[in-house]
Design a protein around this motif. Structure first.
Motif, PDB file in Angstrom:
ATOM      1  N   LEU A   1      29.568  46.874  45.846  1.00  0.00           N
ATOM      2  CA  LEU A   1      30.840  46.295  46.282  1.00  0.00           C
ATOM      3  C   LEU A   1      31.881  47.401  46.441  1.00  0.00           C
ATOM      4  O   LEU A   1      31.589  48.457  46.956  1.00  0.00           O
ATOM      5  N   ASN A   2      33.086  47.155  45.935  1.00  0.00           N
ATOM      6  CA  ASN A   2      34.213  48.051  46.197  1.00  0.00           C
ATOM      7  C   ASN A   2      34.631  48.820  44.960  1.00  0.00           C
ATOM      8  O   ASN A   2      34.089  48.644  43.875  1.00  0.00           O
ATOM      9  N   ASP A   3      35.632  49.663  45.155  1.00  0.00           N
ATOM     10  CA  ASP A   3      36.255  50.396  44.066  1.00  0.00           C
ATOM     11  C   ASP A   3      36.621  49.442  42.936  1.00  0.00           C
ATOM     12  O   ASP A   3      37.287  48.421  43.144  1.00  0.00           O
ATOM     13  N   ALA A   4      36.179  49.755  41.721  1.00  0.00           N
ATOM     14  CA  ALA A   4      36.352  48.838  40.591  1.00  0.00           C
ATOM     15  C   ALA A   4      37.820  48.598  40.266  1.00  0.00           C
ATOM     16  O   ALA A   4      38.235  47.476  39.960  1.00  0.00           O
ATOM     17  N   ARG A   5      38.635  49.668  40.339  1.00  0.00           N
ATOM     18  CA  ARG A   5      40.051  49.490  40.011  1.00  0.00           C
ATOM     19  C   ARG A   5      40.738  48.590  41.031  1.00  0.00           C
ATOM     20  O   ARG A   5      41.527  47.711  40.660  1.00  0.00           O
ATOM     21  N   ALA A   6      40.440  48.798  42.318  1.00  0.00           N
ATOM     22  CA  ALA A   6      41.052  47.957  43.356  1.00  0.00           C
ATOM     23  C   ALA A   6      40.640  46.500  43.183  1.00  0.00           C
ATOM     24  O   ALA A   6      41.463  45.588  43.332  1.00  0.00           O
ATOM     25  N   MET A   7      39.379  46.263  42.857  1.00  0.00           N
ATOM     26  CA  MET A   7      38.924  44.891  42.656  1.00  0.00           C
ATOM     27  C   MET A   7      39.627  44.240  41.476  1.00  0.00           C
ATOM     28  O   MET A   7      40.073  43.097  41.549  1.00  0.00           O
ATOM     29  N   ARG A   8      39.741  44.971  40.376  1.00  0.00           N
ATOM     30  CA  ARG A   8      40.422  44.414  39.193  1.00  0.00           C
ATOM     31  C   ARG A   8      41.888  44.091  39.506  1.00  0.00           C
ATOM     32  O   ARG A   8      42.404  43.045  39.116  1.00  0.00           O
ATOM     33  N   ASP A   9      42.557  45.007  40.201  1.00  0.00           N
ATOM     34  CA  ASP A   9      43.971  44.777  40.520  1.00  0.00           C
ATOM     35  C   ASP A   9      44.139  43.550  41.408  1.00  0.00           C
ATOM     36  O   ASP A   9      45.060  42.749  41.217  1.00  0.00           O
ATOM     37  N   CYS A  10      43.251  43.408  42.399  1.00  0.00           N
ATOM     38  CA  CYS A  10      43.333  42.255  43.294  1.00  0.00           C
ATOM     39  C   CYS A  10      43.050  40.963  42.545  1.00  0.00           C
ATOM     40  O   CYS A  10      43.756  39.966  42.711  1.00  0.00           O
ATOM     41  N   ILE A  11      42.023  40.962  41.706  1.00  0.00           N
ATOM     42  CA  ILE A  11      41.657  39.759  40.965  1.00  0.00           C
ATOM     43  C   ILE A  11      42.762  39.357  40.005  1.00  0.00           C
ATOM     44  O   ILE A  11      43.090  38.175  39.860  1.00  0.00           O
ATOM     45  N   GLU A  12      43.368  40.335  39.357  1.00  0.00           N
ATOM     46  CA  GLU A  12      44.453  40.023  38.428  1.00  0.00           C
ATOM     47  C   GLU A  12      45.639  39.395  39.149  1.00  0.00           C
ATOM     48  O   GLU A  12      46.275  38.462  38.641  1.00  0.00           O
ATOM     49  N   LEU A  13      45.936  39.892  40.349  1.00  0.00           N
ATOM     50  CA  LEU A  13      47.099  39.403  41.093  1.00  0.00           C
ATOM     51  C   LEU A  13      46.854  38.057  41.751  1.00  0.00           C
ATOM     52  O   LEU A  13      47.721  37.172  41.710  1.00  0.00           O
ATOM     53  N   GLN A  14      45.661  37.868  42.374  1.00  0.00           N
ATOM     54  CA  GLN A  14      45.499  36.706  43.242  1.00  0.00           C
ATOM     55  C   GLN A  14      44.068  36.198  43.379  1.00  0.00           C
ATOM     56  O   GLN A  14      43.812  35.277  44.161  1.00  0.00           O
ATOM     57  N   GLY A  15      43.128  36.767  42.609  1.00  0.00           N
ATOM     58  CA  GLY A  15      41.734  36.393  42.794  1.00  0.00           C
ATOM     59  C   GLY A  15      41.127  37.137  43.969  1.00  0.00           C
ATOM     60  O   GLY A  15      41.839  37.762  44.773  1.00  0.00           O
ATOM     61  N   LEU A  16      39.801  37.083  44.078  1.00  0.00           N
ATOM     62  CA  LEU A  16      39.106  37.781  45.150  1.00  0.00           C
ATOM     63  C   LEU A  16      37.789  37.078  45.443  1.00  0.00           C
ATOM     64  O   LEU A  16      37.058  36.704  44.520  1.00  0.00           O
ATOM     65  N   GLY A  17      37.501  36.909  46.733  1.00  0.00           N
ATOM     66  CA  GLY A  17      36.255  36.267  47.137  1.00  0.00           C
ATOM     67  C   GLY A  17      35.398  37.197  47.973  1.00  0.00           C
ATOM     68  O   GLY A  17      35.875  38.207  48.491  1.00  0.00           O
TER      69      GLY A  17
END
Length: 463
Positions: free
Chosen positions: A338-354
């Motif tokens: 998948l993607n950069d782990a930090r970017a994924m965590r930041d996105c999920i924390e803010l708004q979720g990610l699919g």
């Protein structure tokens, strides 16, 4: 084009055209070229244009109206508008829309155009519907319109009591209170908002309602759940996605569409990303303003609806050695990076990610013919940098890809992320620095077939 972190450029000409149709609220006639999209954008800006004008001239007229650059060799080449030019016009139109949404008062702009700046808002079709939705936001029983279809002042007071109590500190007429609410919500008050007498037009009520919904973080023009949204997106992709991706045809299509990714060895993944943005933006367009955040650091996810962000992944589930091998499974294909782990965590924390996942049959180029063709096509007189995979081992290049299954997987928040890691279908790994350059960040990897309760939609494709 000025740097604007809120604007994510289109990756291809078809995506840019789809977004122009959406921004101008025009019906896409089904053409993939930019001409009709430019005409739609010009019409949305109120320009009197003629279809006989060539693309470059039409683009110049729009650019002049929007106050953006229009240079030969960059925004247009010959008679044709480039991807850079299309993105420049998109950015200018988005900036113009943002400006309109921040004006205190507008005398001659249609409400429909201003409401484009409110992603996720569904305008009420009647004054009674608008009043009902205001009452729902205020937490009071529905109020019935009075004689002549007049809304009552107490409906506005109920809304102010919930979201803008200081409006009630001064004695105001109904029109003054409506304008004050718009001011509190950051919504322009239009000349068309107030009618003669003690009534507010449907345009006026929709402006107030849009501001109130934004203040309450409600998206009326959106799916209530990730399950509903994932099912809608997967259903659309199942209908519109090409059933077989021939490598040569797909690469040439990407190049023709202005993509910068057609030289990539992993062309199938980029082709899927670009088709996802193109297809979904035609029916469920990414909001031109506001909406979910797409970029985190250097990572930009692929698609945003009015309320959710999705990333597209094409993953090998089975492989076949071309030209005459038998389809088989390989243990190396169990995991999808998948993607950069930090970017994924930041996105999920803010708004979720699919994730929108196409799992399919990869046809491998065992003869090397496709690799040679691809390398020659991409060289253009320059040295081609060979791809170095995260495993450090060379891989056969895909010469074709046939989607077999489509999945939508949703991670709601950080707790949901931790649960996914505990469940074992998602994990975080360091990427080996095989190239000897700057070390790569950790990435997540997934076993989507084991996602279980995180899978919100699934479709098996019929070959």
């Amino acid at each position: 084009m000025d740097d604007d972190l809120t604007f994510i450029p289109a990756a291809t000409l078809p995506e840019a055209a789809a977004r122009m149709y959406a921004l101008s609220r025009s019906q896409d006639p089904g053409t993939r070229g930019p001409k009709r999209a430019l005409v739609a954008l010009a019409a949305g800006l109120g320009l009197d244009v003629d279809l006989v004008e060539v693309n470059a001239v039409l683009g110049e007229r729009i650019a002049d109206e929007l106050g953006v650059r229009w240079r030969e060799g960059r925004e247009y080449v010959g008679l044709q508008v480039t991807l850079t030019g299309m993105n420049n016009l998109l950015w200018g139109a988005t900036r113009n829309l943002d400006r309109l949404s921040r004006e205190r008062r507008l005398d001659d702009q249609p409400a429909a155009e201003v409401l484009l700046a409110f992603p996720g808002f569904r305008p009420a079709r009647s004054k009674q519907e608008a009043v009902n939705r205001m009452c729902d936001l205020a937490g009071v029983p529905h109020d019935t319109l009075g004689p002549g279809g007049k809304e009552h002042t107490w409906t506005l007071k109920d809304l102010a009591r919930r979201f803008a109590p200081r409006v009630l500190e001064t004695r105001l007429t109904k029109h003054e209170m409506a304008a004050a609410l718009c001011d509190e919500f950051g919504v322009p008050w239009l000349a068309s908002a107030g009618s003669t007498g003690a009534s507010i037009t449907l345009d006026g009520l929709n402006l107030i309602l849009a501001g109130a919904e934004r203040r309450a973080q409600v998206a009326s023009d959106a799916w209530a759940t990730a399950q509903e949204e994932g099912a809608a997106l997967v259903d659309l992709l199942a209908r519109e996605l090409p059933r077989h991706w021939d490598g040569r045809k797909a690469v040439l299509e990407m190049r023709e569409a202005g993509s910068t990714q057609w030289r990539q060895m992993e062309w199938a993944g980029f082709y899927f990303e670009e088709k996802v943005r193109e297809i979904l933006n035609e029916t469920y367009p990414t909001p031109p303003l506001g909406g979910p955040r797409l970029r985190f650091g250097s990572t930009a996810f692929d698609y945003a609806s009015s309320t959710r962000v999705w990333d597209a992944k094409a993953h090998t589930a089975m492989r076949v050695d071309l030209p005459d091998g038998e389809p088989h499974r390989d243990s190396r294909d169990a995991v999808c990076w998948l993607n950069d782990a930090r970017a994924m965590r930041d996105c999920i924390e803010l708004q979720g990610l699919g994730f929108l996942v196409a799992e399919g049959l990869s046809g491998l180029d065992t003869t090397g013919e496709f690799k040679a063709w691809h390398k020659e096509l991409g060289s253009s007189g320059r040295k081609v940098r060979e791809y170095v995979p995260s495993t450090g081992h060379s891989r056969l290049r895909k010469a074709s890809f046939t989607p077999l299954e489509l999945r939508a997987v949703w991670i709601e928040d950080l707790l949901d992320l931790r649960r996914a890691i505990t469940a074992g279908w998602l994990s975080q790994s360091a990427q080996p620095n095989w190239e000897g350059t700057v070390a790569r960040n950790d990435k997540f990897k997934a076993r989507f077939a084991e996602a279980g309760g995180w899978q919100v939609a699934h479709h098996a494709l019929v070959l």
